[in-house]
Design an enzyme around this catalytic site. Structure first.
Site, PDB file in Angstrom:
ATOM      1  N   CYS A 115       0.808  -1.214   0.000  1.00 36.60           N
ATOM      2  CA  CYS A 115       0.000   0.000   0.000  1.00 36.60           C
ATOM      3  C   CYS A 115       0.843   1.267   0.000  1.00 36.60           C
ATOM      4  CB  CYS A 115      -0.902  -0.044   1.208  1.00 36.60           C
ATOM      5  SG  CYS A 115      -1.676  -1.658   1.357  1.00 36.60           S
ATOM      6  N   ASN A 167      -9.802  -1.256   1.778  1.00 31.77           N
ATOM      7  CA  ASN A 167      -8.369  -1.051   1.533  1.00 31.77           C
ATOM      8  C   ASN A 167      -8.083  -1.304   0.047  1.00 31.77           C
ATOM      9  OD1 ASN A 167      -5.595  -1.215   1.363  1.00 31.77           O
ATOM     10  ND2 ASN A 167      -5.346  -2.486   3.183  1.00 31.77           N
ATOM     11  N   HIS A 178      -3.163   6.235   4.405  1.00 32.16           N
ATOM     12  CA  HIS A 178      -3.566   4.994   3.753  1.00 32.16           C
ATOM     13  C   HIS A 178      -4.840   4.485   4.424  1.00 32.16           C
ATOM     14  CE1 HIS A 178      -3.780   1.082   2.170  1.00 32.16           C
ATOM     15  NE2 HIS A 178      -3.315   0.464   3.245  1.00 32.16           N
TER      16      HIS A 178
HETATM   17  O1  UT7 Z   1      -2.695  -2.207   4.172  1.00 34.26           O
HETATM   18  C1  UT7 Z   1      -1.925  -2.895   5.107  1.00 34.26           C
HETATM   19  C2  UT7 Z   1      -2.514  -4.235   5.204  1.00 34.26           C
HETATM   20  N1  UT7 Z   1      -3.367  -4.608   6.264  1.00 34.26           N
HETATM   21  C3  UT7 Z   1      -3.692  -3.906   7.370  1.00 34.26           C
HETATM   22  O2  UT7 Z   1      -3.346  -2.802   7.621  1.00 34.26           O
HETATM   23  C4  UT7 Z   1      -4.539  -4.658   8.373  1.00 34.26           C
HETATM   24  C5  UT7 Z   1      -4.043  -4.476   9.783  1.00 34.26           C
HETATM   25  N2  UT7 Z   1      -4.836  -5.224  10.745  1.00 34.26           N
HETATM   26  C6  UT7 Z   1      -6.139  -4.979  10.970  1.00 34.26           C
HETATM   27  O3  UT7 Z   1      -6.733  -4.094  10.391  1.00 34.26           O
HETATM   28  C7  UT7 Z   1      -6.844  -5.811  12.024  1.00 34.26           C
HETATM   29  O4  UT7 Z   1      -5.902  -6.573  12.739  1.00 34.26           O
HETATM   30  C8  UT7 Z   1      -7.927  -6.753  11.423  1.00 34.26           C
HETATM   31  C9  UT7 Z   1      -9.108  -5.930  10.943  1.00 34.26           C
HETATM   32  C10 UT7 Z   1      -7.365  -7.567  10.282  1.00 34.26           C
HETATM   33  C11 UT7 Z   1      -8.463  -7.712  12.505  1.00 34.26           C
HETATM   34  O5  UT7 Z   1      -8.945  -6.996  13.611  1.00 34.26           O
HETATM   35  P1  UT7 Z   1      -8.537  -7.457  15.097  1.00 34.26           P
HETATM   36  O6  UT7 Z   1      -9.223  -6.557  16.023  1.00 34.26           O
HETATM   37  O7  UT7 Z   1      -7.034  -7.501  15.149  1.00 34.26           O
HETATM   38  O8  UT7 Z   1      -9.214  -8.885  15.194  1.00 34.26           O
HETATM   39  P2  UT7 Z   1      -8.511 -10.297  15.444  1.00 34.26           P
HETATM   40  O9  UT7 Z   1      -7.618 -10.666  14.324  1.00 34.26           O
HETATM   41  O10 UT7 Z   1      -7.959 -10.271  16.824  1.00 34.26           O
HETATM   42  O11 UT7 Z   1      -9.758 -11.258  15.399  1.00 34.26           O
HETATM   43  C12 UT7 Z   1     -10.712 -11.256  16.452  1.00 34.26           C
HETATM   44  C13 UT7 Z   1     -11.720 -12.353  16.203  1.00 34.26           C
HETATM   45  C14 UT7 Z   1     -11.096 -13.729  15.912  1.00 34.26           C
HETATM   46  O12 UT7 Z   1     -11.885 -14.686  16.581  1.00 34.26           O
HETATM   47  P3  UT7 Z   1     -11.398 -15.318  17.986  1.00 34.26           P
HETATM   48  O13 UT7 Z   1     -10.080 -15.985  17.659  1.00 34.26           O
HETATM   49  O14 UT7 Z   1     -11.258 -14.147  18.923  1.00 34.26           O
HETATM   50  O15 UT7 Z   1     -12.494 -16.242  18.339  1.00 34.26           O
HETATM   51  C15 UT7 Z   1     -11.285 -13.898  14.428  1.00 34.26           C
HETATM   52  O16 UT7 Z   1     -11.427 -15.240  14.049  1.00 34.26           O
HETATM   53  O17 UT7 Z   1     -12.507 -12.041  15.061  1.00 34.26           O
HETATM   54  C16 UT7 Z   1     -12.578 -13.156  14.189  1.00 34.26           C
HETATM   55  N3  UT7 Z   1     -12.706 -12.662  12.819  1.00 34.26           N
HETATM   56  C17 UT7 Z   1     -13.893 -12.374  12.258  1.00 34.26           C
HETATM   57  N4  UT7 Z   1     -15.148 -12.463  12.728  1.00 34.26           N
HETATM   58  C18 UT7 Z   1     -16.135 -12.086  11.918  1.00 34.26           C
HETATM   59  C19 UT7 Z   1     -11.728 -12.391  11.933  1.00 34.26           C
HETATM   60  N5  UT7 Z   1     -12.266 -11.925  10.796  1.00 34.26           N
HETATM   61  C20 UT7 Z   1     -13.609 -11.917  10.970  1.00 34.26           C
HETATM   62  C21 UT7 Z   1     -14.680 -11.529  10.155  1.00 34.26           C
HETATM   63  N6  UT7 Z   1     -15.929 -11.621  10.673  1.00 34.26           N
HETATM   64  N7  UT7 Z   1     -14.531 -11.055   8.915  1.00 34.26           N
END
Ligand code: UT7
Length: 326
Positions: A113, A283, A253
Site C-alpha cells: 500500500c 483497503n 492509507h
Molecule cells: O494495508 C496494510 C494491510 N493490512 C492492514 O493494515 C490490516 C491491519 N490489521 C487490521 O486491520 C486488524 O488486525 C484486522 C481488521 C485484520 C483484525 O482486527 P482485530 O481486532 O485484530 O481482530 P482479530 O484478528 O484479533 O480477530 C478477532 C476475532 C477472531 O476470533 P477469535 O479468535 O477471537 O475467536 C477472528 O477469528 O474475530 C474473528 N474474525 C472475524 N469475525 C467475523 C476475523 N475476521 C472476521 C470476520 N468476521 N470477517
C-alpha cells in the site's frame, strides 16, 4: 527539491459489494466488519475489467485535470501489486492504451500500500534532474487475487485507482518533500508468497489454494502501521519545518478506520482534518492514497494554501509520507 503537480484523478468500479452481501458468503457480520475496520462497502471490478482499465480511467481524469494530453507525457510510473500480467509491467500496457509517446514507462511493484507515495518520490527526483511531465498511478485490483472464502482477509479489500501528473510547471499543488523507509525483517507477516522463484505457481500449489491466500498477521501489521505512519509524518514535518497544527489535511492509507484513528491520536490532529473514505472503498492498496487525494481535491475539500500530508504503509514493510502545498 519541490516540484509542481498539475492534475489529480481517481476511479472506482461501479459494482458495490456491501457487508450484507459478505454475510451471505461466509461467517461474518456487518457489525464485526464495521466495529473492527470501519468498512461498510467496497468496489469490485467487473469481470471484463482488468488493472489496466482502472489505471486508464484514473489517468485520463488526471490528464484532463492537468489540461494536457497523453502525448505531452515524458514518463509513466505505475505502482501496483496486482499487475495486468506477470510480465511485462502494467506501465507498458498503459503507455499504449493512453496513446503516449514511446517514453520510459515502468512499474514499482511489491511495496504494497506504500507504492504510490514512493513512486511520487521517484517522479519528484526524476523531474528535478531533468524537467519532465510524469504520470504517477496507484492501482489495485485485489478482488481477483482473493479466494473469497477467507473472512479474515477478504472483507478488508476493494478495487480502485488514483493518479497525479507531476509537472515542473504544474500549479495546482507543490510536492514539497517525501520521506520513505523499509524494514525487511518481517516479510512473512503480510505476503502473497506464491508465484516467485521461492515458490513457483505449480499445479500442486494451485491445489492448496495458496496462490489466492494473502497471509496477514493482523495485530502485528496493525501495530507497525500505526507506529511507522506516525513516525513518518513526524519526520516529514520536522524536515519541512512545520508542525501538525500547520496541516490542513492528513490523508492516510485507508486500511482500517481504527488504524487511521490511532495515527491521528498519536499525531494529535483533530479528526475533522483526517481524510477518511475507507468506509466506502475498503483497503485499495497502492490506490488508496491517490484515490483519497483525488476525491478530496475534486470534492473541494482541499483548498488553496492548504498543507496536505499523505502517509502510507504496506507489505515489506515499506512506509512513506509526502507533503503537498496547494
Ligand atoms: O494495508 C496494510 C494491510 N493490512 C492492514 O493494515 C490490516 C491491519 N490489521 C487490521 O486491520 C486488524 O488486525 C484486522 C481488521 C485484520 C483484525 O482486527 P482485530 O481486532 O485484530 O481482530 P482479530 O484478528 O484479533 O480477530 C478477532 C476475532 C477472531 O476470533 P477469535 O479468535 O477471537 O475467536 C477472528 O477469528 O474475530 C474473528 N474474525 C472475524 N469475525 C467475523 C476475523 N475476521 C472476521 C470476520 N468476521 N470477517
Amino acid at each position: 527539491m519541490s516540484i509542481g503537480i498539475a492534475g489529480f484523478g481517481g476511479y472506482v468500479p461501479e459494482r458495490v459489494l456491501t457487508n450484507a452481501e459478505l454475510e451471505e458468503m461466509f461467517d461474518t457480520s456487518d457489525e464485526w466488519i464495521v466495529q473492527r475496520t470501519g468498512i461498510r462497502e467496497r468496489r469490485i471490478a467487473a469481470e471484463e475489467e482488468s488493472t489496466l482499465d482502472l489505471a486508464a480511467h484514473a489517468s485520463l481524469q488526471a490528464l484532463q485535470h492537468a489540461g494536457i494530453g497523453a502525448d505531452d507525457l515524458d514518463e509513466i510510473i505505475v505502482a501496483t501489486d496486482t499487475p495486468e500480467v506477470y510480465t511485462p509491467d502494467t506501465a507498458a500496457f498503459l503507455q499504449h492504451r493512453l496513446g503516449a509517446r514511446t517514453v520510459p514507462a515502468y512499474d514499482l511493484g511489491g511495496s504494497g500500500c506504500s507504492g504510490f507515495v514512493q513512486a511520487l518520490d521517484v517522479a519528484r527526483a526524476r523531474a528535478t534532474v531533468e524537467p519532465k511531465r510524469i504520470l504517477v498511478v496507484g492501482v489495485e485490483l485485489i478482488s481477483r487475487l482473493l479466494s473469497w472464502d477467507d473472512r479474515a482477509v477478504d472483507v478488508l479489500f476493494g478495487d480502485g485507482a488514483g493518479a497525479v501528473v507531476v509537472d515542473p510547471e504544474g500549479s495546482r499543488a507543490t510536492l514539497i518533500d517525501v520521506v520513505a523507509g523499509t524494514d525487511g525483517s518481517q516479510t512473512d507477516i503480510l505476503t502473497l508468497g506464491v508465484g516467485g522463484t521461492r515458490r513457483p505457481f505449480t499445479l500442486e500449489v494451485a491445489q492448496t489454494g495458496d496462490h489466492q491466500r494473502l497471509v496477514m498477521e493482523g495485530h502485528e501489521v496493525f501495530k507497525s502501521a500505526v507506529r511507522r505512519m506516525s513516525a513518518a509524518v513526524d519526520e516529514l514535518l520536522g524536515r519541512i519545518g512545520c508542525t501538525i497544527d500547520d496541516v490542513a489535511w492528513l490523508i492516510p492509507h485507508q486500511a482500517n478506520a481504527r488504524i487511521i484513528a490511532a495515527v491521528g491520536n498519536r499525531l494529535k490532529i483533530p479528526e475533522e482534518r483526517v481524510y477518511v473514505n475507507v468506509d466506502r472503498y475498503g483497503n485499495t492498496g497502492s490506490a488508496s492514497v491517490p484515490l483519497a487525494l483525488s476525491e478530496a481535491v475534486h470534492g473541494g475539500e482541499v483548498t488553496e494554501g492548504d498543507l496536505v500530508v499523505l502517509v502510507a504503509f504496506g507489505a515489506g514493510f515499506h512506509w512513506s509520507a509526502a507533503a503537498l502545498r496547494f
